[in-house]
Motif scaffolding. Sequence first.
Motif, PDB file in Angstrom:
ATOM      1  N   LEU A   2       0.817  -1.204   0.000  1.00  0.00           N
ATOM      2  CA  LEU A   2       0.000   0.000   0.000  1.00  0.00           C
ATOM      3  C   LEU A   2       0.855   1.259   0.000  1.00  0.00           C
ATOM      4  CD1 LEU A   2      -2.696  -1.093   2.580  1.00  0.00           C
ATOM      5  CD2 LEU A   2      -2.933  -0.950   0.099  1.00  0.00           C
ATOM      6  N   ALA A   3       1.985   1.226   0.704  1.00  0.00           N
ATOM      7  CA  ALA A   3       2.859   2.396   0.775  1.00  0.00           C
ATOM      8  C   ALA A   3       4.252   1.958   1.199  1.00  0.00           C
ATOM      9  CB  ALA A   3       2.307   3.419   1.766  1.00  0.00           C
ATOM     10  N   ASP A   4       5.271   2.619   0.663  1.00  0.00           N
ATOM     11  CA  ASP A   4       6.633   2.393   1.123  1.00  0.00           C
ATOM     12  C   ASP A   4       6.839   3.269   2.343  1.00  0.00           C
ATOM     13  OD1 ASP A   4       7.337   0.618  -0.892  1.00  0.00           O
ATOM     14  OD2 ASP A   4       7.820   2.255  -2.270  1.00  0.00           O
ATOM     15  N   THR A   5       7.290   2.668   3.433  1.00  0.00           N
ATOM     16  CA  THR A   5       7.436   3.437   4.655  1.00  0.00           C
ATOM     17  C   THR A   5       8.486   2.821   5.562  1.00  0.00           C
ATOM     18  OG1 THR A   5       6.308   4.267   6.628  1.00  0.00           O
ATOM     19  CG2 THR A   5       5.577   2.150   5.795  1.00  0.00           C
ATOM     20  N   GLN A   6       8.982   3.618   6.446  1.00  0.00           N
ATOM     21  CA  GLN A   6       9.845   3.165   7.523  1.00  0.00           C
ATOM     22  C   GLN A   6       9.021   3.074   8.809  1.00  0.00           C
ATOM     23  OE1 GLN A   6      13.093   2.333   7.135  1.00  0.00           O
ATOM     24  NE2 GLN A   6      12.795   2.708   4.967  1.00  0.00           N
ATOM     25  N   GLY A   7       7.698   3.122   8.676  1.00  0.00           N
ATOM     26  CA  GLY A   7       6.798   3.144   9.821  1.00  0.00           C
ATOM     27  C   GLY A   7       6.897   1.898  10.676  1.00  0.00           C
ATOM     28  N   VAL A   8       6.532   2.061  11.918  1.00  0.00           N
ATOM     29  CA  VAL A   8       6.611   0.949  12.852  1.00  0.00           C
ATOM     30  C   VAL A   8       5.254   0.411  13.279  1.00  0.00           C
ATOM     31  CG1 VAL A   8       8.868   1.576  13.748  1.00  0.00           C
ATOM     32  CG2 VAL A   8       6.835   2.547  14.789  1.00  0.00           C
ATOM     33  N   ASP A   9       4.213   1.199  13.181  1.00  0.00           N
ATOM     34  CA  ASP A   9       2.907   0.707  13.592  1.00  0.00           C
ATOM     35  C   ASP A   9       1.803   1.524  12.944  1.00  0.00           C
ATOM     36  OD1 ASP A   9       2.598   2.213  16.905  1.00  0.00           O
ATOM     37  OD2 ASP A   9       3.332   3.040  15.048  1.00  0.00           O
ATOM     38  N   GLY A  10       0.609   0.998  13.017  1.00  0.00           N
ATOM     39  CA  GLY A  10      -0.513   1.691  12.422  1.00  0.00           C
ATOM     40  C   GLY A  10      -1.822   1.050  12.813  1.00  0.00           C
ATOM     41  N   SER A  11      -2.917   1.591  12.294  1.00  0.00           N
ATOM     42  CA  SER A  11      -4.232   1.035  12.577  1.00  0.00           C
ATOM     43  C   SER A  11      -5.205   1.417  11.477  1.00  0.00           C
ATOM     44  CB  SER A  11      -4.740   1.488  13.945  1.00  0.00           C
ATOM     45  OG  SER A  11      -4.819   2.888  14.004  1.00  0.00           O
ATOM     46  N   TRP A  12      -6.264   0.643  11.408  1.00  0.00           N
ATOM     47  CA  TRP A  12      -7.267   0.765  10.369  1.00  0.00           C
ATOM     48  C   TRP A  12      -8.504   1.413  10.955  1.00  0.00           C
ATOM     49  CZ3 TRP A  12      -6.183  -3.395   6.479  1.00  0.00           C
ATOM     50  CH2 TRP A  12      -6.820  -3.148   5.269  1.00  0.00           C
ATOM     51  N   GLY A  13      -9.003   2.458  10.316  1.00  0.00           N
ATOM     52  CA  GLY A  13     -10.205   3.134  10.792  1.00  0.00           C
ATOM     53  C   GLY A  13     -11.472   2.465  10.306  1.00  0.00           C
ATOM     54  N   ALA A  14     -12.585   2.776  10.947  1.00  0.00           N
ATOM     55  CA  ALA A  14     -13.887   2.202  10.590  1.00  0.00           C
ATOM     56  C   ALA A  14     -14.284   2.549   9.157  1.00  0.00           C
ATOM     57  CB  ALA A  14     -14.953   2.686  11.569  1.00  0.00           C
ATOM     58  N   ASP A  15     -13.779   3.671   8.648  1.00  0.00           N
ATOM     59  CA  ASP A  15     -14.123   4.086   7.278  1.00  0.00           C
ATOM     60  C   ASP A  15     -13.204   3.458   6.225  1.00  0.00           C
ATOM     61  OD1 ASP A  15     -11.768   5.466   7.715  1.00  0.00           O
ATOM     62  OD2 ASP A  15     -12.564   7.420   7.110  1.00  0.00           O
ATOM     63  N   GLY A  16     -12.220   2.662   6.666  1.00  0.00           N
ATOM     64  CA  GLY A  16     -11.301   2.015   5.740  1.00  0.00           C
ATOM     65  C   GLY A  16      -9.973   2.731   5.582  1.00  0.00           C
ATOM     66  N   ALA A  17      -9.815   3.908   6.180  1.00  0.00           N
ATOM     67  CA  ALA A  17      -8.539   4.627   6.120  1.00  0.00           C
ATOM     68  C   ALA A  17      -7.520   3.913   7.009  1.00  0.00           C
ATOM     69  CB  ALA A  17      -8.702   6.070   6.578  1.00  0.00           C
ATOM     70  N   ALA A  34      -4.751   4.640  -2.064  1.00  0.00           N
ATOM     71  CA  ALA A  34      -4.198   5.726  -2.871  1.00  0.00           C
ATOM     72  C   ALA A  34      -2.805   6.007  -2.318  1.00  0.00           C
ATOM     73  CB  ALA A  34      -5.077   6.977  -2.799  1.00  0.00           C
ATOM     74  N   VAL A  35      -2.256   7.112  -2.710  1.00  0.00           N
ATOM     75  CA  VAL A  35      -0.950   7.520  -2.192  1.00  0.00           C
ATOM     76  C   VAL A  35      -1.104   7.937  -0.731  1.00  0.00           C
ATOM     77  CG1 VAL A  35       0.905   9.201  -2.455  1.00  0.00           C
ATOM     78  CG2 VAL A  35      -0.209   8.247  -4.474  1.00  0.00           C
ATOM     79  N   ALA A  36      -0.172   7.521   0.113  1.00  0.00           N
ATOM     80  CA  ALA A  36      -0.189   7.923   1.517  1.00  0.00           C
ATOM     81  C   ALA A  36      -0.040   9.439   1.616  1.00  0.00           C
ATOM     82  CB  ALA A  36       0.925   7.231   2.281  1.00  0.00           C
ATOM     83  N   GLN A  37      -0.868  10.037   2.470  1.00  0.00           N
ATOM     84  CA  GLN A  37      -0.843  11.479   2.687  1.00  0.00           C
ATOM     85  C   GLN A  37      -0.324  11.762   4.087  1.00  0.00           C
ATOM     86  OE1 GLN A  37      -5.038  11.943   2.365  1.00  0.00           O
ATOM     87  NE2 GLN A  37      -5.044  12.013   0.137  1.00  0.00           N
ATOM     88  N   VAL A  38       0.392  12.866   4.257  1.00  0.00           N
ATOM     89  CA  VAL A  38       0.876  13.254   5.582  1.00  0.00           C
ATOM     90  C   VAL A  38      -0.317  13.747   6.394  1.00  0.00           C
ATOM     91  CG1 VAL A  38       2.340  14.836   6.880  1.00  0.00           C
ATOM     92  CG2 VAL A  38       3.184  13.825   4.760  1.00  0.00           C
ATOM     93  N   ALA A  39      -0.538  13.122   7.561  1.00  0.00           N
ATOM     94  CA  ALA A  39      -1.620  13.550   8.455  1.00  0.00           C
ATOM     95  C   ALA A  39      -1.091  14.523   9.503  1.00  0.00           C
ATOM     96  CB  ALA A  39      -2.262  12.345   9.136  1.00  0.00           C
ATOM     97  N   VAL A  40       0.145  14.300   9.973  1.00  0.00           N
ATOM     98  CA  VAL A  40       0.814  15.208  10.909  1.00  0.00           C
ATOM     99  C   VAL A  40       2.259  15.297  10.468  1.00  0.00           C
ATOM    100  CG1 VAL A  40       1.550  15.609  13.285  1.00  0.00           C
ATOM    101  CG2 VAL A  40      -0.677  14.586  12.850  1.00  0.00           C
ATOM    102  N   ALA A  41       2.752  16.505  10.282  1.00  0.00           N
ATOM    103  CA  ALA A  41       4.121  16.718   9.815  1.00  0.00           C
ATOM    104  C   ALA A  41       5.031  17.120  10.964  1.00  0.00           C
ATOM    105  CB  ALA A  41       4.136  17.787   8.728  1.00  0.00           C
ATOM    106  N   ASP A  42       6.315  17.138  10.688  1.00  0.00           N
ATOM    107  CA  ASP A  42       7.345  17.533  11.634  1.00  0.00           C
ATOM    108  C   ASP A  42       7.065  18.937  12.163  1.00  0.00           C
ATOM    109  OD1 ASP A  42       9.698  17.533  13.052  1.00  0.00           O
ATOM    110  OD2 ASP A  42      10.923  18.092  11.341  1.00  0.00           O
ATOM    111  N   ASP A  43       7.335  19.151  13.457  1.00  0.00           N
ATOM    112  CA  ASP A  43       7.156  20.461  14.086  1.00  0.00           C
ATOM    113  C   ASP A  43       8.423  21.301  13.932  1.00  0.00           C
ATOM    114  OD1 ASP A  43       5.455  18.895  16.788  1.00  0.00           O
ATOM    115  OD2 ASP A  43       4.573  19.958  15.101  1.00  0.00           O
TER     116      ASP A  43
END
Length: 181
Positions: A2-17, A34-43
């Motif tokens: 679904l996406a190339d990432t260095q992510g360590v964890d995640g979860s699936w929402g009720a709406d499928g996101a 679709a393409v992964a979108q940034v939900a929260v960016a670096d401060d």
Amino acid sequence: TLADTQGVDGSWGADGAIFFSGGRHLFRIPPGGAVAQVAVADDAGEYVARRAPRPLPDGRHFIYHVSNATHRGVYLGSLDRPKATRLVASEFPAVFVKPSHLIYMRGTMLVAQRLNVDAGKLEGEPMALTADAAPGGISTPARFTAADTGALAFVPTRGGRRSRLVWTDRSGQIVSPLPAG
């Protein structure tokens, strides 16, 4: 994939996101993919490790944990606002339970507190669920979970007893303890 990432964890929402962490950023893959979108960016360029994103039932808000020393805590993010709100200082991630409660750790105490999503804040006093929940660690960030039905699962403390790692055979018999350290 679904996406190339260095992510360590995640979860699936009720709406499928799908929400997942990618170090300094949190990402969202919209329902249907679709393409992964940034939900929260670096401060402002400061490294802030974000993890354990959990979408809320409305599909627009989510909670996540920040683990660096100066910003540590549970945050409420929104797809409609770029700035997240720190809800509570906490060493560990939290979970949300319908209709409106945040469950999080305070030492070894597991507590629930009402979350007003629209106001972006916790309300009332925390209610103790158990004083016997084992805190997590680096590789085990959350040793509890809860279902929307109200069912709660957690790892209890061991009454001050230390646990130990052991080698076992296929039948579950202890072969030898692993060395400490």
